[in-house]
Design an enzyme around this catalytic site. Structure first.
Site, PDB file in Angstrom:
ATOM      1  N   ARG A  46       7.038 -25.661  18.191  1.00 17.68           N
ATOM      2  CA  ARG A  46       8.419 -25.578  19.068  1.00 17.68           C
ATOM      3  C   ARG A  46       9.545 -25.276  18.213  1.00 17.68           C
ATOM      4  O   ARG A  46      10.421 -24.638  18.231  1.00 17.68           O
ATOM      5  CB  ARG A  46       8.338 -26.609  20.032  1.00 17.68           C
ATOM      6  N   TYR A  98      22.501  -6.666  34.185  1.00 16.08           N
ATOM      7  CA  TYR A  98      20.932  -6.828  34.900  1.00 16.08           C
ATOM      8  C   TYR A  98      20.871  -7.795  35.931  1.00 16.08           C
ATOM      9  O   TYR A  98      21.548  -8.993  35.920  1.00 16.08           O
ATOM     10  CB  TYR A  98      20.255  -7.227  33.415  1.00 16.08           C
ATOM     11  N   ASP A 170      25.085  -8.639  25.809  1.00 14.99           N
ATOM     12  CA  ASP A 170      23.712  -8.206  25.973  1.00 14.99           C
ATOM     13  C   ASP A 170      23.564  -6.978  25.265  1.00 14.99           C
ATOM     14  O   ASP A 170      24.129  -5.934  26.175  1.00 14.99           O
ATOM     15  CB  ASP A 170      23.619  -8.572  27.612  1.00 14.99           C
ATOM     16  N   LYS A 195      12.352  -4.691  25.622  1.00 17.60           N
ATOM     17  CA  LYS A 195      12.699  -3.305  25.573  1.00 17.60           C
ATOM     18  C   LYS A 195      12.398  -2.692  24.301  1.00 17.60           C
ATOM     19  O   LYS A 195      11.194  -2.366  23.788  1.00 17.60           O
ATOM     20  CB  LYS A 195      14.001  -3.301  26.262  1.00 17.60           C
TER      21      LYS A 195
HETATM   22  C1  LIG Z   1      15.125  -6.841  30.754  1.00 18.55           C
HETATM   23  C2  LIG Z   1      16.549  -7.031  30.677  1.00 18.55           C
HETATM   24  C3  LIG Z   1      16.803  -8.561  30.491  1.00 18.55           C
HETATM   25  C4  LIG Z   1      16.058  -9.658  30.765  1.00 18.55           C
HETATM   26  O1  LIG Z   1      15.078  -9.569  29.612  1.00 18.55           O
HETATM   27  P1  LIG Z   1      13.614 -10.264  29.895  1.00 18.55           P
HETATM   28  O2  LIG Z   1      12.946 -10.019  28.551  1.00 18.55           O
HETATM   29  O3  LIG Z   1      12.942  -9.511  31.125  1.00 18.55           O
HETATM   30  O4  LIG Z   1      13.493 -11.571  30.309  1.00 18.55           O
HETATM   31  C5  LIG Z   1      18.085  -8.774  30.391  1.00 18.55           C
HETATM   32  N1  LIG Z   1      19.513  -7.674  30.123  1.00 18.55           N
HETATM   33  C6  LIG Z   1      18.842  -6.502  30.231  1.00 18.55           C
HETATM   34  C7  LIG Z   1      19.676  -5.435  30.136  1.00 18.55           C
HETATM   35  C8  LIG Z   1      17.546  -6.089  30.553  1.00 18.55           C
HETATM   36  O5  LIG Z   1      17.163  -4.831  30.669  1.00 18.55           O
END
Ligand SMILES: *Cc1c(COP(=O)(O)O)cnc(C)c1O
Length: 381
Positions: A46, A98, A170, A195
């Site tokens: 961890r 998001y 983000d 992603k």
């Molecule tokens: C998918 C996404 C998230 C969340 O990420 P996860 O890996 O699904 O927890 C946050 N911000 C954006 C812009 C995203 O496309």
């Protein structure tokens, strides 16, 4: 080192104990100690795991950061940031986030006393107006999901600096290939590595990149204390994904541009949301802060009925109807009922996430096949 080299070599090296060129999957929870407290730098996974450490170093490199942290999901990374604040601290966030970030802020952290104000960041003045004596953080996402609004990062970080606030970005949609918010004075970069960074729709993972040592220590403490870490197998896959991030993004951008212009000319399409189109309201800001325009496109049909949009969505042969984005394969998504269903309907309507809106994650297939598929589905309605 240039970005194309960084994705392959930046903060990365072979594994020292064996010389393995790819860092192996250290699938272990614990490490031997010679005597209590005397060990080779690893105690319990961890806290630290060599595969994750290798990934965290690569994360830092691709965002021009000093430090990287890897989490079990993008939302776990966002959760880690929120946990450094205290009840009554105020956070200003964009109004086109998001859906899962919006849900976390309003349904989880509001309960623990964090205060949120959501503003349209297209006009940075809105951010300045929302600042109160309790404001600690500005949370922004650009380009936004699903409407591809672009926020001027530097304009926001300048306001943040003036008021002694932190900025977190983000950067999931843009990826470090297109923009590096830390170079524009942001304090924290967050990614859903699920992603584009992973890039193959085979992992769920999150990342934070930070320059400040003290802030890194604070976030690392939360990562350890709350425990939402990325596992070794997924860390390996993300490391592998990063190596091709640059070439994948190049193709995503090329295909994205061609598809956006195809849709823009189509007579059944009302509006195309793509920052690379000159008609996009934030095209100039996008040109200034992004190296290219990415592979995410949303569009709205002239015919507003849900049935028509659904008929189109059910007819795709190359694009796959699925949530998520950023993989090598092209995906299509209906934000109103899929990714953004967690946003209350009145909010969604106000933002423009209506039944006629479709979002594409353009993959790296041959663009002629993708355009052919779009032509085909649009002829069905
Ligand atoms: C998918 C996404 C998230 C969340 O990420 P996860 O890996 O699904 O927890 C946050 N911000 C954006 C812009 C995203 O496309």
């Amino acid at each position: 080192m240039k970005f194309n080299t960084k994705v392959i070599h930046g903060n990365q090296s072979h594994e020292p104990s064996t010389g393995a060129v790819m860092v192996p999957i250290f699938q272990t929870s614990t490490y031997v100690q010679q005597s209590p407290g005397k060990n080779k730098g690893y105690e319990y996974s961890r806290g630290e795991n060599p595969t994750r450490t290798a990934l965290e170093n690569a994360f830092a490199s691709i965002e021009n950061a000093k430090h990287g942290l890897a989490f079990g999901s993008g939302l776990a990374a966002t959760d880690c940031v929120m946990r450094i604040f205290n009840p009554n601290d105020h956070i200003i966030a964009g109004d086109d986030l998001y859906g899962g970030s919006y849900r976390m802020f309003t349904k989880l952290f509001a309960k623990y006393g964090l205060k949120f104000t959501f503003v349209d960041m297209n006009n940075p003045e809105n951010v300045e107006k929302a600042i109160t004596k309790d404001t600690k953080l500005i949370w922004l996402e650009t380009p936004t999901n699903p409407l591809l609004k672009v926020t001027d990062i530097l304009a926001i970080t300048q306001i943040a600096k003036k008021h002694n606030l932190m900025t977190a970005v983000d950067n999931t949609f843009a990826t470090p290939y297109l923009q590096n918010p830390l170079d524009l004075d942001a304090d924290i970069v967050m990614h859903s590595a699920t992603k584009y960074i992973g890039g193959h729709s085979d992992i769920v993972m999150g990342a934070l990149m930070i320059n400040d040592d003290k802030l890194h220590q604070e976030l690392k403490f939360v990562q350890f204390a709350a425990g939402a870490i990325a596992g070794p197998m997924d860390s390996f896959l993300a490391l592998r994904g990063i190596k091709t991030l640059s070439v994948r993004m190049q193709r995503h951008c090329e295909n994205g541009k061609k598809i956006a212009s195809f849709l823009d000319k189509h007579d059944k399409v009302e509006t195309v949301y793509y920052p690379g189109l000159e008609s996009h309201p934030n095209h100039e800001v996008a040109k200034k802060q992004m190296n290219d325009f990415g592979g995410m496109i949303s569009f709205r049909l002239k015919d507003k009925s849900q049935a028509t949009t659904f008929k189109m969505l059910e007819s795709f042969k190359v694009f796959t109807l699925a949530e998520s984005l950023g993989g090598v394969e092209s995906l299509v998504n209906h934000p109103a009922t899929m990714t953004h269903a967690s946003i209350p309907e009145p909010e969604r309507m106000k933002l423009g996430i209506t039944d006629s809106l479709t979002r594409l994650s353009v993959g790296i297939e041959d663009v002629d096949d993708l355009i052919g598929d779009l032509e085909q589905v649009l002829s069905m309605i």
